[in-house]
Write a protein that holds these residues in place. Structure first.
Motif, mmCIF file in Angstrom:
data_model
loop_
_atom_site.group_PDB
_atom_site.id
_atom_site.type_symbol
_atom_site.label_atom_id
_atom_site.label_comp_id
_atom_site.label_asym_id
_atom_site.label_seq_id
_atom_site.Cartn_x
_atom_site.Cartn_y
_atom_site.Cartn_z
ATOM 1 N N ASN A 21 0.801 -1.229 0.000
ATOM 2 C CA ASN A 21 0.000 0.000 0.000
ATOM 3 C C ASN A 21 0.833 1.279 0.000
ATOM 4 N N TYR A 22 2.158 1.156 0.088
ATOM 5 C CA TYR A 22 3.008 2.333 0.259
ATOM 6 C C TYR A 22 4.153 2.306 -0.755
ATOM 7 N N ASP A 23 4.702 3.483 -1.026
ATOM 8 C CA ASP A 23 5.859 3.572 -1.918
ATOM 9 C C ASP A 23 7.151 3.207 -1.212
ATOM 10 N N LEU A 24 7.191 3.414 0.111
ATOM 11 C CA LEU A 24 8.417 3.164 0.865
ATOM 12 C C LEU A 24 8.077 2.838 2.311
ATOM 13 N N ILE A 25 8.770 1.846 2.870
ATOM 14 C CA ILE A 25 8.673 1.510 4.289
ATOM 15 C C ILE A 25 10.022 1.863 4.918
ATOM 16 N N VAL A 26 10.004 2.592 6.041
ATOM 17 C CA VAL A 26 11.255 2.909 6.720
ATOM 18 C C VAL A 26 11.181 2.471 8.176
ATOM 19 N N ASN A 27 12.311 2.005 8.689
ATOM 20 C CA ASN A 27 12.425 1.552 10.063
ATOM 21 C C ASN A 27 13.292 2.547 10.825
ATOM 22 N N THR A 28 12.687 3.263 11.760
ATOM 23 C CA THR A 28 13.405 4.326 12.466
ATOM 24 C C THR A 28 14.370 3.802 13.525
ATOM 25 N N SER A 29 14.382 2.482 13.735
ATOM 26 C CA SER A 29 15.328 1.908 14.699
ATOM 27 C C SER A 29 16.752 1.895 14.159
ATOM 28 N N LYS A 30 16.906 2.082 12.859
ATOM 29 C CA LYS A 30 18.188 1.804 12.206
ATOM 30 C C LYS A 30 19.110 3.008 12.054
ATOM 31 N N ALA A 31 18.587 4.222 12.199
ATOM 32 C CA ALA A 31 19.419 5.420 12.017
ATOM 33 C C ALA A 31 18.709 6.605 12.651
ATOM 34 N N SER A 32 19.370 7.747 12.675
ATOM 35 C CA SER A 32 18.732 8.944 13.220
ATOM 36 C C SER A 32 17.596 9.381 12.304
ATOM 37 N N LEU A 33 16.627 10.069 12.875
ATOM 38 C CA LEU A 33 15.492 10.544 12.075
ATOM 39 C C LEU A 33 15.965 11.521 11.004
ATOM 40 N N ASP A 34 16.976 12.301 11.308
ATOM 41 C CA ASP A 34 17.504 13.250 10.336
ATOM 42 C C ASP A 34 18.097 12.522 9.126
ATOM 43 N N LYS A 35 18.881 11.474 9.387
ATOM 44 C CA LYS A 35 19.462 10.704 8.280
ATOM 45 C C LYS A 35 18.388 9.969 7.489
ATOM 46 N N ILE A 36 17.383 9.467 8.181
ATOM 47 C CA ILE A 36 16.288 8.778 7.496
ATOM 48 C C ILE A 36 15.537 9.756 6.595
ATOM 49 N N ALA A 37 15.312 10.967 7.077
ATOM 50 C CA ALA A 37 14.640 11.980 6.258
ATOM 51 C C ALA A 37 15.447 12.271 4.992
ATOM 52 N N ASP A 38 16.769 12.401 5.131
ATOM 53 C CA ASP A 38 17.623 12.630 3.956
ATOM 54 C C ASP A 38 17.528 11.453 2.984
ATOM 55 N N ALA A 39 17.499 10.244 3.516
ATOM 56 C CA ALA A 39 17.413 9.055 2.667
ATOM 57 C C ALA A 39 16.076 9.004 1.929
ATOM 58 N N ILE A 40 15.002 9.387 2.607
ATOM 59 C CA ILE A 40 13.682 9.420 1.962
ATOM 60 C C ILE A 40 13.685 10.417 0.810
ATOM 61 N N ILE A 41 14.217 11.601 1.058
ATOM 62 C CA ILE A 41 14.279 12.624 0.009
ATOM 63 C C ILE A 41 15.106 12.141 -1.172
ATOM 64 N N ALA A 42 16.241 11.516 -0.881
ATOM 65 C CA ALA A 42 17.095 10.982 -1.962
ATOM 66 C C ALA A 42 16.349 9.903 -2.747
ATOM 67 N N TYR A 43 15.625 9.053 -2.044
ATOM 68 C CA TYR A 43 14.882 7.980 -2.733
ATOM 69 C C TYR A 43 13.776 8.563 -3.612
ATOM 70 N N ILE A 44 13.045 9.537 -3.081
ATOM 71 C CA ILE A 44 11.983 10.166 -3.883
ATOM 72 C C ILE A 44 12.573 10.780 -5.144
ATOM 73 N N ASP A 45 13.764 11.369 -5.018
ATOM 74 C CA ASP A 45 14.444 11.963 -6.183
ATOM 75 C C ASP A 45 14.701 10.930 -7.279
ATOM 76 N N THR A 46 14.900 9.674 -6.883
ATOM 77 C CA THR A 46 15.216 8.650 -7.883
ATOM 78 C C THR A 46 13.978 8.106 -8.585
ATOM 79 N N VAL A 47 12.812 8.298 -7.970
ATOM 80 C CA VAL A 47 11.600 7.682 -8.545
ATOM 81 C C VAL A 47 10.570 8.694 -9.025
ATOM 82 N N LYS A 48 10.726 9.946 -8.677
ATOM 83 C CA LYS A 48 9.739 10.963 -9.095
ATOM 84 C C LYS A 48 10.335 11.918 -10.097
#
Length: 199
Positions: A172-199
């Motif tokens: 049901n989602y474009d991306l699943i992220v697990n916040t246990s694995k890194a800081s929220l700031d780094k996860i946010a950067d990773a989400i933005i980078a991923y969106i850049d690759t698919v949008k």
């Protein structure tokens, strides 16, 4: 990044999803919508006296469902306003906000409401039990993992009932992220980078 992207964030209770949505909105310099949606939908229905307790009920309280169950009722002079009416009003508000421009929308089954929107990107945020348990103690006023999971069950019932889909299902989602694995700031950067690759 595509400046027109609307990001919807669904999340397990206790995983830091609200904080992550806030960080995403700040990094992208866009608005974050969450509880405002409930107020706007209530106003659309003519309900103008929502207290903080009412707001909490609208956001989190969903009982086991039957075909006749009406969870959203008895606000002011509008007793009996149907839950479906509230959901439809919220969906209309979400569509309007998304049409107005790029933003981050937290919860409210917005991923489902906007699933046919081409510039929409949906995220589901989860975390390991140990991480959520610790946050329950530190951030959520000492809530236990059991209490956090009870909130998740309410969210799942609400979502499953109104969308006909399974809350948290990766399909049901474009991306699943697990916040246990890194800081929220780094996860946010990773989400933005991923969106850049698919949008």
């Amino acid at each position: 990044m595509n400046k027109d992207v609307v990001i919807t964030v669904s999340r397990q209770y206790g995983c830091g999803g609200r904080e992550l949505a806030t960080i995403l909105a700040e990094k992208l310099n866009v608005k974050l919508y969450d509880k405002q949606i409930i107020h706007l939908a209530a106003a659309k229905l003519g309900i103008d006296d929502l207290s903080e307790a009412d707001l909490k009920e609208l956001e989190n309280t969903v009982q086991p469902m039957t075909l006749t169950y009406v969870p959203f009722h008895s606000f002011g002079n509008h007793a009996g306003e149907s839950s479906r009416g509230m959901f439809i009003a919220e969906a209309g508000v979400i569509r309007r906000l998304a049409d107005d421009g790029p933003c981050v929308i937290l919860g409210r089954s917005a991923d489902y409401v906007l699933e046919d929107m081409p510039n929409h990107f949906s995220i589901f945020v989860c975390a390991d039990d140990d991480y959520r348990q610790q946050r329950g103690k530190d951030v959520y006023e000492g809530k236990t993992l059991k209490e956090l999971n009870q909130e998740n069950e309410k969210r799942a019932r609400y979502y499953n009932y109104y969308t006909g889909k399974k809350w948290g299902d990766p399909a049901n989602y474009d991306l699943i992220v697990n916040t246990s694995k890194a800081s929220l700031d780094k996860i946010a950067d990773a989400i933005i980078a991923y969106i850049d690759t698919v949008k």
